[in-house]
Design a protein around this motif. Structure first.
Motif, PDB file in Angstrom:
ATOM      1  N   SER A  95       0.863  -1.181   0.000  1.00 52.43           N
ATOM      2  CA  SER A  95       0.000   0.000   0.000  1.00 52.43           C
ATOM      3  C   SER A  95       0.898   1.229   0.000  1.00 52.43           C
ATOM      4  O   SER A  95       1.590   1.501   0.984  1.00 52.43           O
ATOM      5  CB  SER A  95      -0.900  -0.010   1.236  1.00 52.43           C
ATOM      6  N   ARG A 105      -2.562  10.453  -1.745  1.00 48.84           N
ATOM      7  CA  ARG A 105      -3.215   9.385  -2.503  1.00 48.84           C
ATOM      8  C   ARG A 105      -2.559   8.060  -2.134  1.00 48.84           C
ATOM      9  O   ARG A 105      -1.357   8.002  -1.856  1.00 48.84           O
ATOM     10  CB  ARG A 105      -3.083   9.643  -3.997  1.00 48.84           C
ATOM     11  N   ASP A 107      -2.264   3.928  -3.341  1.00 49.68           N
ATOM     12  CA  ASP A 107      -2.508   2.867  -4.312  1.00 49.68           C
ATOM     13  C   ASP A 107      -2.060   1.536  -3.719  1.00 49.68           C
ATOM     14  O   ASP A 107      -1.031   1.454  -3.031  1.00 49.68           O
ATOM     15  CB  ASP A 107      -1.735   3.114  -5.608  1.00 49.68           C
TER      16      ASP A 107
END
Length: 298
Positions: A95, A105, A107
């Motif tokens: 992560s 952000r 991902d």
């Protein structure tokens, strides 16, 4: 300075290695990343697995990655005492957080990071016909001299293939789903100390092959408890690094071992740390003891 700083850490892997091809107690490659020269023994099926978690922080990219994963190996001694077939791999969940336009952000990536099937064969064993060094009754000095024969290691060759299926995010763009890998493996047994070296060529024939050397030193304090320290150097146009590992292993039963270990590297692109714990277990269907004559050359 990195290389000097690294070698100050002792280095290396393994477990409880005795002076024989087949051993009465389990002989695991965990918790390090190197392979020992010796197979588990004909008719022995061995499972080695563990979980890990850690963090990678990349200073230049500004990313912070939390990860957890499972590493596993299945080893089987077949046909000859010297021959082993194995499957080694890892599943990894990552992560990654980073800043885009002033906001954070995250991902995630989850898949099999590695999988490889291979064969290892012991091509030279200096311990098989070892002759005990008898004391010289006429010279104290001769008895104190260093025995250079102890520097001759057992040598194995490994050949295998990486494989992946589907759309695997851990493959770089253009990387094939199948690629060969090979290794030269040496092992010295010095009483309670075991020294292992692996020289590895991975993803051979691909655009970005990887070459690495792993140096593992294991010390057994008694028949059940051991520690290791390990250094690994990785060279590739995709990822290069210097990694140090250390940890402990405990033999609960002749067929069951537990381990715990940690990892640090020596750069900040990314800076890495991990902790891991695992188990090794074997099914021992070895029918005939084929212990090697391991005369002590002291």
């Amino acid at each position: 300075m990195k290389i000097y700083r690294t070698f100050l850490l002792l280095f290396f892997v393994g477990s409880f290695t005795s002076h024989a091809q087949y051993t009465e107690t389990l002989n695991s490659n965990r918790p390090g990343y190197s392979q020992g020269s010796f197979a588990p023994g004909r008719g022995v099926l061995q499972f080695e697995a563990g979980g890990k978690f850690g963090n990678d922080e990349h200073e230049l990219l500004g990313t912070n990655t939390d990860l957890w994963g499972i590493e596993y190996a299945v080893r089987y001694g077949v046909l000859f005492e010297q021959l082993e077939i194995n499957l080694m791999g890892s599943f990894l969940d990552q992560s990654t957080s980073y800043i885009v336009g002033g906001s954070e952000r995250t991902d995630g990536v989850r898949n099999f990071e590695t999988n490889a099937i291979g064969v290892k064969y012991l091509v030279y064993d200096p311990y098989k016909k070892g002759v005990e060094r008898k004391p010289n009754l006429y010279s104290w000095k001769a008895n104190q001299q260093f025995n250079w024969r102890t520097l001759i290691p057992a040598v194995s060759l490994y050949a295998g293939a990486n494989f992946a299926f589907g759309d695997n995010p851990y493959l770089y763009e253009g990387e094939g789903k199948f690629s060969p890998r090979a290794a030269i493996i040496t092992q010295n047994n010095w009483g309670p100390w075991v020294f292992v070296i692996n020289i590895i060529g991975d993803k051979l024939g691909q655009e970005f092959p990887t070459y690495s050397g792993i140096f593992t030193l294991t010390h057994s304090f008694n028949s059940k408890f051991a520690m290791f320290a390990e250094f690994q150097g990785i060279i590739s146009d995709i990822y290069s690094d210097e990694i140090a590992r250390s940890g402990f292993a405990y033999l609960f039963h002749k067929n069951l071992q537990a381990d715990i270990s940690g990892l640090l590297n020596f750069k900040d692109t990314p800076a890495r740390w991990q902790v891991a714990a695992g188990l090794s277990f074997r099914f021992d269907w070895h029918e005939q003891d084929e212990f090697l004559d391991m005369g002590e050359d002291q």
